[in-house]
Enzyme design. Structure first.
Site, PDB file in Angstrom:
ATOM      1  N   ASP A  10       0.788  -1.124   0.088  1.00  0.00           N
ATOM      2  CA  ASP A  10      -0.073   0.075  -0.038  1.00  0.00           C
ATOM      3  C   ASP A  10       1.026   1.296   0.106  1.00  0.00           C
ATOM      4  O   ASP A  10       0.842   2.105   0.952  1.00  0.00           O
ATOM      5  CB  ASP A  10      -1.003   0.150   1.175  1.00  0.00           C
ATOM      6  CG  ASP A  10      -0.351  -0.090   2.731  1.00  0.00           C
ATOM      7  OD1 ASP A  10       1.061  -0.349   2.674  1.00  0.00           O
ATOM      8  OD2 ASP A  10      -0.716   0.538   3.690  1.00  0.00           O
ATOM      9  N   ASP A  15       6.722   1.292   1.580  1.00  0.00           N
ATOM     10  CA  ASP A  15       6.665   0.191   0.775  1.00  0.00           C
ATOM     11  C   ASP A  15       7.140   0.516  -0.452  1.00  0.00           C
ATOM     12  O   ASP A  15       7.679  -0.166  -1.131  1.00  0.00           O
ATOM     13  CB  ASP A  15       4.980   0.329   0.336  1.00  0.00           C
ATOM     14  CG  ASP A  15       4.185   0.248   1.700  1.00  0.00           C
ATOM     15  OD1 ASP A  15       3.477  -1.103   1.812  1.00  0.00           O
ATOM     16  OD2 ASP A  15       3.881   1.078   2.254  1.00  0.00           O
ATOM     17  N   ASN A  39      -2.414   3.034   3.552  1.00  0.00           N
ATOM     18  CA  ASN A  39      -1.813   4.133   3.719  1.00  0.00           C
ATOM     19  C   ASN A  39      -2.430   5.130   2.881  1.00  0.00           C
ATOM     20  O   ASN A  39      -2.537   6.348   3.713  1.00  0.00           O
ATOM     21  CB  ASN A  39      -0.455   4.095   3.399  1.00  0.00           C
ATOM     22  CG  ASN A  39       0.428   3.502   4.223  1.00  0.00           C
ATOM     23  OD1 ASN A  39       0.315   3.449   5.505  1.00  0.00           O
ATOM     24  ND2 ASN A  39       1.311   2.604   3.715  1.00  0.00           N
ATOM     25  N   THR A 124       3.184  -6.118   2.885  1.00  0.00           N
ATOM     26  CA  THR A 124       3.568  -4.852   3.461  1.00  0.00           C
ATOM     27  C   THR A 124       2.481  -3.759   3.999  1.00  0.00           C
ATOM     28  O   THR A 124       2.704  -2.614   4.054  1.00  0.00           O
ATOM     29  CB  THR A 124       4.902  -4.152   2.812  1.00  0.00           C
ATOM     30  OG1 THR A 124       4.325  -3.616   1.511  1.00  0.00           O
ATOM     31  CG2 THR A 124       5.884  -5.155   2.581  1.00  0.00           C
ATOM     32  N   PHE A 165      -0.316  -0.340  12.435  1.00  0.00           N
ATOM     33  CA  PHE A 165      -1.300   0.317  11.378  1.00  0.00           C
ATOM     34  C   PHE A 165      -1.764  -0.844  10.331  1.00  0.00           C
ATOM     35  O   PHE A 165      -2.958  -1.302  10.366  1.00  0.00           O
ATOM     36  CB  PHE A 165      -0.744   1.111  10.446  1.00  0.00           C
ATOM     37  CG  PHE A 165      -1.328   1.547   9.489  1.00  0.00           C
ATOM     38  CD1 PHE A 165      -2.534   2.455   9.630  1.00  0.00           C
ATOM     39  CD2 PHE A 165      -1.119   1.145   8.107  1.00  0.00           C
ATOM     40  CE1 PHE A 165      -3.219   2.964   8.671  1.00  0.00           C
ATOM     41  CE2 PHE A 165      -1.995   1.640   7.140  1.00  0.00           C
ATOM     42  CZ  PHE A 165      -3.193   2.488   7.305  1.00  0.00           C
ATOM     43  N   ASN A 166      -1.021  -1.759   9.893  1.00  0.00           N
ATOM     44  CA  ASN A 166      -1.336  -2.893   9.025  1.00  0.00           C
ATOM     45  C   ASN A 166      -2.596  -3.825   9.766  1.00  0.00           C
ATOM     46  O   ASN A 166      -3.323  -4.399   9.115  1.00  0.00           O
ATOM     47  CB  ASN A 166      -0.075  -3.827   8.483  1.00  0.00           C
ATOM     48  CG  ASN A 166       0.639  -2.861   7.703  1.00  0.00           C
ATOM     49  OD1 ASN A 166       0.287  -1.927   6.887  1.00  0.00           O
ATOM     50  ND2 ASN A 166       1.909  -3.242   7.330  1.00  0.00           N
ATOM     51  N   HIS A 239       9.862   0.762   7.671  1.00  0.00           N
ATOM     52  CA  HIS A 239       9.427  -0.752   8.303  1.00  0.00           C
ATOM     53  C   HIS A 239       9.418  -1.836   7.205  1.00  0.00           C
ATOM     54  O   HIS A 239      10.033  -2.939   7.173  1.00  0.00           O
ATOM     55  CB  HIS A 239       7.962  -0.436   8.812  1.00  0.00           C
ATOM     56  CG  HIS A 239       7.631   0.465   9.713  1.00  0.00           C
ATOM     57  ND1 HIS A 239       7.680   0.457  11.133  1.00  0.00           N
ATOM     58  CD2 HIS A 239       7.120   1.817   9.494  1.00  0.00           C
ATOM     59  CE1 HIS A 239       7.490   1.555  11.714  1.00  0.00           C
ATOM     60  NE2 HIS A 239       7.069   2.263  10.730  1.00  0.00           N
ATOM     61  N   ASP A 240       8.926  -1.495   6.237  1.00  0.00           N
ATOM     62  CA  ASP A 240       8.719  -2.387   5.054  1.00  0.00           C
ATOM     63  C   ASP A 240       9.589  -3.101   4.387  1.00  0.00           C
ATOM     64  O   ASP A 240       9.519  -4.530   4.213  1.00  0.00           O
ATOM     65  CB  ASP A 240       7.459  -1.800   4.029  1.00  0.00           C
ATOM     66  CG  ASP A 240       6.131  -1.504   4.683  1.00  0.00           C
ATOM     67  OD1 ASP A 240       5.765  -2.042   5.841  1.00  0.00           O
ATOM     68  OD2 ASP A 240       5.719  -0.661   3.962  1.00  0.00           O
TER      69      ASP A 240
HETATM   70  C1  BDR Z   1       3.286   0.190   8.527  1.00  0.00           C
HETATM   71  O1  BDR Z   1       2.135   1.056   8.472  1.00  0.00           O
HETATM   72  C2  BDR Z   1       2.442   1.673   7.168  1.00  0.00           C
HETATM   73  O2  BDR Z   1       2.123   3.108   7.515  1.00  0.00           O
HETATM   74  C3  BDR Z   1       3.662   1.663   6.765  1.00  0.00           C
HETATM   75  O3  BDR Z   1       3.791   1.676   5.227  1.00  0.00           O
HETATM   76  C4  BDR Z   1       4.015   0.112   7.362  1.00  0.00           C
HETATM   77  O4  BDR Z   1       3.509  -0.974   6.336  1.00  0.00           O
HETATM   78  C5  BDR Z   1       3.920   0.432   9.705  1.00  0.00           C
HETATM   79  O5  BDR Z   1       3.142   0.283  10.672  1.00  0.00           O
HETATM   80 CA    CA Z   2       2.799  -0.405   4.002  1.00  0.00          CA
END
Ligand code: BDR
Ligand code: CA
Length: 310
Positions: A10, A15, A39, A124, A165-166, A239-240
Site C-alpha cells: 500500500d 512500501d 496508507n 507490507t 497500522f497494517n 518498516h516494510d
Molecule cells: C506500517 O504501516 C504503514 O504506514 C507502513 O507502510 C508500514 O507498512 C507500519 O506500521
Molecule cells: Ca505499508
C-alpha cells in the site's frame, strides 16, 4: 537460484523502498506487485506502485489493484504519515505502464499457480488481499512457500496504543492469515523501529548520485517530518523493506517461534497482535516472530539494490 516473490503493498514511503529492494536485489525474482487500500486509497496506492516500478526500470513487473477496503468496517488511511498522495515528498513524475486487467487476488493466484518453484508472499500493507486469496483460492496454498509480512508488534503499537497500522486496518484479514496454518513470519514494530533513517543514512542514498537515490532520500526526508510531528521521533523507522530483507537474507533477522493471536474484540486493543513469547498460554506456537535485526547489514543491502537499479 533466485527466490520468486510477490509483494502485496500500500505505498506508502516504506512500501516504496520495499519495492526497490525487491526489484533491485539479484537474489529475488519479483513476479508481481499487488496493491491494497491502507496508507491511502486504492487508486493512490496502485498509482504509487506503478510509479516506483517505472522509476526502477521494472515496468514489466505486473501490477494489479486489489481490495479497496478492509473485510469489515471502513478504511482509515494514514495521510498524517504518508501525505495526501500516499508518497508525498519526491518528484515522481514518470510515465507508467497500465495496471493488469484482473483483480490482485486473481493475479496472485495465477502467478503462484504458474511458478515452477513455491512462491514467497511479502505483504507490507493490510492483509485484505492475502486473506481473500487464502479464502477464495485455497489451492494456492500448495505452491506458497511462506508469508513474510510486515505488521504487528511484540510490544506496543503505532496506530492505537497496542495496535500496529497494517493489523489495525484489517484485523479480520490478519486473523485469517495468522491462523492459516501456512508458515508465517511476522516482522513487527519491535524490529522495524531499529531501522532508523538517520541523516547519515539519508546522505548515503543521496550519495548514490542517481534520480532513484534522490527519490529514496526525499522519501525519507518527508517520512522524518511526519514521524517528528506525529510521534516526536526524529529519525523515522523504515518498516516494510525489513520484511523483504528477511527473505533475501534470513540471517539478518533473528526469529523465535511463538503463538500470535489478533485481538478482534478488545474495547481498546482491537487489532493488537498478542504474542506469547514465554509460551504461557498453551496455544500452539505457529508463527515465526522477528525479535532482532542486524541493522548494520540492512542499510548496505538497500543501498546496493537502489544502486543496481541505476
Ligand atoms: C506500517 O504501516 C504503514 O504506514 C507502513 O507502510 C508500514 O507498512 C507500519 O506500521
Ligand atoms: Ca505499508
Amino acid at each position: 537460484m533466485t527466490v520468486p516473490v510477490i509483494i502485496d503493498c500500500d505505498p506508502g514511503h516504506d512500501d516504496a523502498l520495499a519495492l526497490l529492494l525487491a526489484a533491485g536485489d539479484p537474489r529475488l525474482r519479483l513476479l508481481g506487485v499487488t496493491t491494497v487500500a491502507g496508507n491511502q486509497t486504492l487508486d493512490k496506492t496502485t498509482r504509487n506502485a506503478q510509479r516506483m516500478l517505472a522509476l526502477a526500470g521494472a515496468s514489466a513487473v505486473p501490477v494489479a489493484a486489489g481490495c479497496d477496503r478492509p473485510l469489515v468496517g471502513e478504511l482509515d488511511v494514514a495521510a498524517d504519515i504518508h501525505g495526501e498522495s500516499g508518497l508525498d515528498g519526491p518528484d515522481l513524475d514518470v510515465p507508467v505502464a497500465p495496471v493488469a486487467g484482473e483483480h490482485a487476488v486473481e493475479l496472485m493466484r495465477g502467478l503462484i499457480a504458474d511458478s515452477p518453484e513455491p512462491v514467497t508472499l511479502i505483504p507490507t500493507g493490510p492483509l485484505t488481499n492475502v486473506a481473500m486469496l487464502l479464502r477464495t483460492h485455497p489451492a494456492a496454498r500448495r505452491n506458497l512457500r511462506r508469508i513474510v509480512l510486515m505488521g504487528g508488534s511484540t510490544a506496543r503499537g503505532n496506530t492505537t496504543p497496542y495496535g500496529e497500522f497494517n493489523i489495525v486496518t484489517d484485523p479480520e484479514a490478519a486473523d485469517v492469515v495468522l491462523r492459516s496454518g501456512l508458515p508465517v513470519t511476522m516482522v513487527g514494530l519491535n524490529v522495524t523501529h531499529q531501522a532508523l533513517a538517520t541523516p547519515e543514512v539519508i546522505a548515503g542514498f543521496r550519495a548514490i548520485g542517481t534520480r532513484l537515490g534522490d527519490v529514496c532520500a526525499d522519501l525519507m526526508v518527508f517520512f522524518a517530518g511526519a514521524y517528528l510531528r506525529t510521534f516526536g521521533i526524529p529519525h523515522p523507522p523504515v518498516h516494510d523493506p525489513i520484511a523483504v530483507a528477511a527473505v533475501i537474507d534470513p540471517s539478518l533477522v533473528r526469529t523465535v517461534t511463538a503463538p500470535v493471536a489478533v485481538e478482534l474484540a478488545g474495547a481498546y486493543t482491537r487489532g493488537a497482535t498478542v504474542v506469547d513469547l514465554h509460551h504461557r498460554t498453551g496455544r500452539p506456537a505457529a508463527t515465526e516472530v522477528a525479535v532482532g535485526l542486524d541493522v548494520d547489514r540492512f542499510w548496505p543491502l538497500l543501498r546496493a539494490a537502489v544502486t543496481n537499479l541505476g
